[in-house]
Design a protein around this motif. Structure first.
Motif, PDB file in Angstrom:
ATOM      1  N   TYR A   1       0.832  -1.208   0.000  1.00 50.29           N
ATOM      2  CA  TYR A   1       0.000   0.000   0.000  1.00 50.29           C
ATOM      3  C   TYR A   1       0.868   1.260   0.000  1.00 50.29           C
ATOM      4  O   TYR A   1       0.565   2.243  -0.678  1.00 50.29           O
ATOM      5  N   ARG A   2       1.951   1.206   0.759  1.00 51.24           N
ATOM      6  CA  ARG A   2       2.846   2.372   0.794  1.00 51.24           C
ATOM      7  C   ARG A   2       3.500   2.586  -0.572  1.00 51.24           C
ATOM      8  O   ARG A   2       3.619   3.716  -1.055  1.00 51.24           O
ATOM      9  N   TYR A   3       3.873   1.495  -1.229  1.00 50.15           N
ATOM     10  CA  TYR A   3       4.510   1.576  -2.547  1.00 50.15           C
ATOM     11  C   TYR A   3       3.589   2.252  -3.566  1.00 50.15           C
ATOM     12  O   TYR A   3       4.029   3.032  -4.411  1.00 50.15           O
ATOM     13  N   HIS A   4       2.297   1.955  -3.481  1.00 52.02           N
ATOM     14  CA  HIS A   4       1.337   2.509  -4.440  1.00 52.02           C
ATOM     15  C   HIS A   4       0.653   3.779  -3.944  1.00 52.02           C
ATOM     16  O   HIS A   4      -0.157   4.361  -4.683  1.00 52.02           O
ATOM     17  N   GLY A   5       0.944   4.198  -2.726  1.00 48.41           N
ATOM     18  CA  GLY A   5       0.322   5.410  -2.216  1.00 48.41           C
ATOM     19  C   GLY A   5      -1.123   5.225  -1.804  1.00 48.41           C
ATOM     20  O   GLY A   5      -1.947   6.144  -1.966  1.00 48.41           O
ATOM     21  N   LEU A   6      -1.453   4.058  -1.252  1.00 51.08           N
ATOM     22  CA  LEU A   6      -2.809   3.793  -0.774  1.00 51.08           C
ATOM     23  C   LEU A   6      -2.900   3.782   0.743  1.00 51.08           C
ATOM     24  O   LEU A   6      -4.012   3.685   1.281  1.00 51.08           O
ATOM     25  N   ASP A   7      -1.782   3.877   1.437  1.00 57.36           N
ATOM     26  CA  ASP A   7      -1.760   3.739   2.888  1.00 57.36           C
ATOM     27  C   ASP A   7      -2.290   5.000   3.573  1.00 57.36           C
ATOM     28  O   ASP A   7      -2.515   6.029   2.933  1.00 57.36           O
ATOM     29  N   THR A   8      -2.477   4.901   4.853  1.00 60.84           N
ATOM     30  CA  THR A   8      -3.047   6.004   5.629  1.00 60.84           C
ATOM     31  C   THR A   8      -2.214   7.276   5.500  1.00 60.84           C
ATOM     32  O   THR A   8      -2.750   8.374   5.311  1.00 60.84           O
ATOM     33  N   ASP A   9      -0.909   7.149   5.582  1.00 60.04           N
ATOM     34  CA  ASP A   9      -0.052   8.333   5.472  1.00 60.04           C
ATOM     35  C   ASP A   9      -0.217   9.012   4.116  1.00 60.04           C
ATOM     36  O   ASP A   9      -0.253  10.248   4.020  1.00 60.04           O
ATOM     37  N   SER A  10      -0.327   8.236   3.058  1.00 61.49           N
ATOM     38  CA  SER A  10      -0.474   8.810   1.713  1.00 61.49           C
ATOM     39  C   SER A  10      -1.807   9.546   1.587  1.00 61.49           C
ATOM     40  O   SER A  10      -1.889  10.617   0.961  1.00 61.49           O
ATOM     41  N   ILE A  11      -2.853   8.985   2.176  1.00 58.21           N
ATOM     42  CA  ILE A  11      -4.165   9.644   2.120  1.00 58.21           C
ATOM     43  C   ILE A  11      -4.129  10.965   2.885  1.00 58.21           C
ATOM     44  O   ILE A  11      -4.635  11.994   2.418  1.00 58.21           O
ATOM     45  N   ILE A  12      -3.513  10.949   4.061  1.00 52.98           N
ATOM     46  CA  ILE A  12      -3.408  12.187   4.853  1.00 52.98           C
ATOM     47  C   ILE A  12      -2.596  13.231   4.091  1.00 52.98           C
ATOM     48  O   ILE A  12      -2.982  14.411   4.006  1.00 52.98           O
ATOM     49  N   GLY A  13      -1.483  12.805   3.511  1.00 52.18           N
ATOM     50  CA  GLY A  13      -0.655  13.748   2.765  1.00 52.18           C
ATOM     51  C   GLY A  13      -1.404  14.355   1.594  1.00 52.18           C
ATOM     52  O   GLY A  13      -1.309  15.560   1.328  1.00 52.18           O
ATOM     53  N   ALA A  14      -2.186  13.547   0.886  1.00 60.80           N
ATOM     54  CA  ALA A  14      -2.954  14.065  -0.250  1.00 60.80           C
ATOM     55  C   ALA A  14      -3.997  15.070   0.210  1.00 60.80           C
ATOM     56  O   ALA A  14      -4.225  16.104  -0.442  1.00 60.80           O
TER      57      ALA A  14
END
Length: 771
Positions: free
Chosen positions: A752-765
């Motif tokens: 999920y982190r590799y594809h930008g689906l993880d919680t951190d990626s959602i918050i950053g977006a």
């Protein structure tokens, strides 16, 4: 045979030849009118296949006018559709007004269409290989209906197949399936004209093809030569002539069809004096007829083959034909789409006794030919089918899942619950798998309902205490297991989904396969929907959430299926309760004239079911169910009057979306979360709100109310464009997260982190949108 019997046989064949000539004329004239007579102001090619139709005329005349019964079904090769319409016209099943409408809007379709043509069509064809195999699956569907609910009767299932169609892998996947070898009602007739679209095929390998069918357990019949050639073969020099033709390359033989009699006398014998002497005894007309006297154009030879069918196993008849038989273009390597000139059409009319100025004239009402047509029409007439209603289905079974569960496992649980809550409806459910029942969590269902088989078979592992999945095969079973061939799966799925309109007995078929292989199955499944089949396709496991299996099994583009596939509603539920509700709603749409198919994309990611926050109040629960089925529901509302950001998530990533919302709230960013269950239904609602469709648009205000419009982050385990349109509902700024590159093996957090689906990626977006 007595002289009286010979006279009767001669008279019978003469009648059939007259019908054959009229069918040739009508099919040719239908195409001519579409291309040369009907106004065409755009100049766009209309098309049609006079030569491909001509090669099938004798075969279809013999079949329809002597051998076919009302209980039989026939799949006609796509390019022979004008022959089918010509026969239907002669039998009174097609209004003559339609003969001028080939390939026009609302008229006769380019290829046989069960759902769109105005005359009887048993199988839609046009997708090469799919129409050919449909009668195989139709035979299995008929047997299943007859053994489980009754009312399907008997009857042969014919496929009229072009030889080039045997290049399609779909044909051989079907022929080799173990169940097919038991279907004695299946008959394929191969139009062996040895030509493809561009050329004469030099080494079509009829012997090799015959051997492949034989190895699969089929009866193989060959109709290579007509009676005239057989009579010549019995004369002195005949053996040499037969060897010469048998050993001749296809292009050389096709060239002989274009030769004058003098050229034939020079070229045909080769170096053999005895065959040259035989040929020298023939007059021009006999020689002209002999060189093209192949079995597929000899009514008597075809009749012998059709009477020799062994109904204990599938049969294939290789009928040697000439592409363009009876036309000026016969045998020419580029005749595939060619049209007769006006002079050539007039010559054909004169030869067959037709009139260019009155092309659609039927046989005189008081003639023997008209009587023959009436007799055949009566023999083939079918009573209208009245579909039985699907037994009542519950909208909500009433159970609220708890603990950690996957949406994949929820499918099997919902099916088992259905057997208890609605046994009559559950009896109409039939599941299919390409050898993945255990790995897609259908084991409990299979143990409960059993595996379908035409005859009961011994389960040799019934007493093995370590056997968990019990393979009890019997005629009352409700699960079918095919080999690892997705095309076979969806072919059978489509025919199971058409039983309501064929025999009035609706089934609720569900096909389950790994989601990465949905795209392999999509084209034949789509064609089945086009042909009127209604079914449910389940893709599971799906996405990069299948983390350890790597990029080879991580589907990316399948969420687009629901947006782009006509006749299909797709769901990607996040929670077990959503699976139950969407499954029940999808089942309720099957087996009815206004019905539709469905695609469910499920996951093996275990999810805490408490996150679904299913309302306890019955009215609120029903409201949630309606929203789930309609395509989206608000799963988290910020306490603020208006959120700063909205996260719209679909499927397996909901836990990350909810976790991101909690952390954003802690950062002082009010956040709503919307769970999208069907991107396709929400898109339809957007279109309907703009006046471009008839879908209900109420779900937009329920899930995306204008008063709570805010910048949006969309996220799913699939290509991000799937949900990108959501930002347009309220014209907000947006960032779209998803999968747009091949995956990697790893645990779900890493992937999920590799594809930008993880919680951190959602918050950053979300925070980037607010800057």
């Amino acid at each position: 045979m007595t002289s009286t019997a010979l006279d009767r046989e001669s008279a019978r064949l003469a009648m059939l030849r007259s019908v054959e000539q009229r069918v040739l004329w009508l099919s040719t004239a239908i195409i001519d009118h579409a291309n040369r007579v009907r106004p065409n102001p755009t100049g766009l090619k209309v098309g049609g296949h006079q030569a491909s139709s001509a090669s099938m005329v004798t075969i279809m005349t013999a079949l329809w006018f002597e051998h076919l019964r009302s209980v039989d079904r026939v799949s006609v090769k796509p390019h022979a559709s004008p022959v089918l319409h010509a026969i239907n016209y002669l039998l009174g099943e097609l209004d003559p007004a339609y003969l001028t409408t080939l390939r026009s809007f609302g008229g006769l379709q380019s290829y046989p269409s069960r759902s769109k043509d105005p005359d009887p069509v048993d199988y839609s064809t046009g997708s090469v290989g799919i129409g050919a195999t449909a009668p195989i699956w139709g035979a299995l569907a008929r047997r299943y209906v007859e053994s489980t609910v009754g009312g399907a009767g008997t009857g042969r299932q014919y496929s009229l197949v072009g030889d080039a169609e045997l290049d399609e892998g779909a044909c051989w996947e079907a022929i080799l399936d173990p169940m097919v070898g038991e279907l004695g009602e299946v008959v394929w007739i191969v139009d062996l004209n040895r030509q493809s679209l561009d050329r004469v095929v030099p080494n079509i390998g009829a012997t090799r093809l015959q051997g492949m069918f034989d190895a699969a357990g089929w009866q193989v019949l060959t109709v290579k030569y007509g009676r005239l050639l057989h009579e010549l073969f019995d004369r002195p020099g005949g053996d040499a002539l037969r060897r010469r033709i048998d050993e001749m390359q296809n292009p050389e033989y096709q060239r002989l069809l274009r030769c004058t009699p003098d050229q034939l006398r020079e070229r045909l014998p080769g170096d053999d004096a005895s065959s040259a002497a035989l040929i020298g005894q023939l007059d021009d007309d006999t020689l002209h007829r002999a060189i093209r006297n192949l079995g597929g154009h000899d009514l008597a030879a075809l009749g012998d083959a059709l009477r020799a069918i062994d109904d204990t196993r599938p049969t294939v008849i290789f009928a040697y034909t000439v592409k363009g038989y009876g036309l000026a273009s016969e045998g020419h390597p580029q005749n595939h789409s060619s049209l007769l000139s006006a002079d050539q059409l007039a010559e054909l009319a004169t030869r067959v006794g037709a009139d260019v100025d009155a092309p659609w004239e039927a046989f005189p009402a008081d003639s023997g030919l008209a009587a023959l047509c009436s007799e055949v029409a009566a023999r083939l007439r079918r009573e209208p089918v009245t579909a039985n209603p699907v037994p009542a289905l519950p909208a909500d079974i009433g159970r609220t899942p708890s603990g950690r569960a996957t949406t994949q496992a929820a499918l099997g649980r919902a099916l088992l619950d259905l057997t208890r809550e609605a046994p009559e409806a559950a009896r109409r459910v039939v599941t299919l798998c390409p050898d993945v029942s255990s790995s897609t969590n259908l084991g409990g269902w299979v143990n409960k309902v059993g595996v379908w088989s035409a005859a009961e078979r011994v389960d040799w592992f019934a007493d093995d205490p370590e056997t968990i999945l019990h393979w009890r095969e019997r005629p009352s079973g409700q699960h079918l297991e095919l080999g690892i061939a997705e095309t076979n799966l969806v072919g059978l799925l489509g025919e199971f989904g058409a039983t309501w309109s064929r025999w009035g007995q609706p089934l609720m078929p569900i096909g389950v396969l790994y989601d990465p292989f949905v795209e392999r199955a999509l084209e034949p499944w789509s064609f089945g929907i086009y042909a009127g089949g209604q079914s449910i396709l389940v893709g599971t496991p799906s996405g990069v959430s299948l983390a350890p299996e790597g990029g080879a099994h991580q589907s990316i583009s399948t969420p687009s299926v629901g947006l782009e596939q006509p006749g299909c509603i797709s769901y990607e539920p996040a929670f077990a309760i959503d699976v139950e509700w969407t499954l029940l709603a999808s089942l309720a749409r099957l087996g009815r004239p206004d019905g539709s198919s469905a695609y469910l994309r499920l996951s093996t990611r275990p999810v805490d079911q408490a996150l679904a926050a299913v309302p306890a109040d019955p009215a609120a629960r029903e409201r949630r169910r309606r929203q789930v089925v309609a395509g989206a529901y608000p799963i988290r509302r910020s306490a603020s009057e208006r959120p700063a950001v909205t996260i719209a998530a679909m499927g397996a990533v909901l836990p990350d979306a909810l976790a991101a919302a909690e952390r954003l709230e802690a950062l002082g960013t009010p956040t709503d979360v919307v769970c999208v269950t069907s991107a396709g239904l929400v898109f339809d609602a957007v279109q309907a709100r703009a006046g471009r469709g008839e879908a209900d648009s109420w779900i937009l205000e329920a899930a995306f109310p204008a008063r709570r419009a805010a910048p949006m982050v969309t996220v799913l385990d699939g290509h991000p464009h799937t949900l990108a349109f959501l930002a347009g509902i309220n014209q907000v700024r947006a960032t779209h997260l998803g999968v747009s590159r091949f995956g990697q093996s790893g645990d779900i957090e890493q992937v999920y982190r590799y594809h930008g689906l993880d919680t951190d990626s959602i918050i950053g977006a979300a925070l980037d949108l607010l800057d």
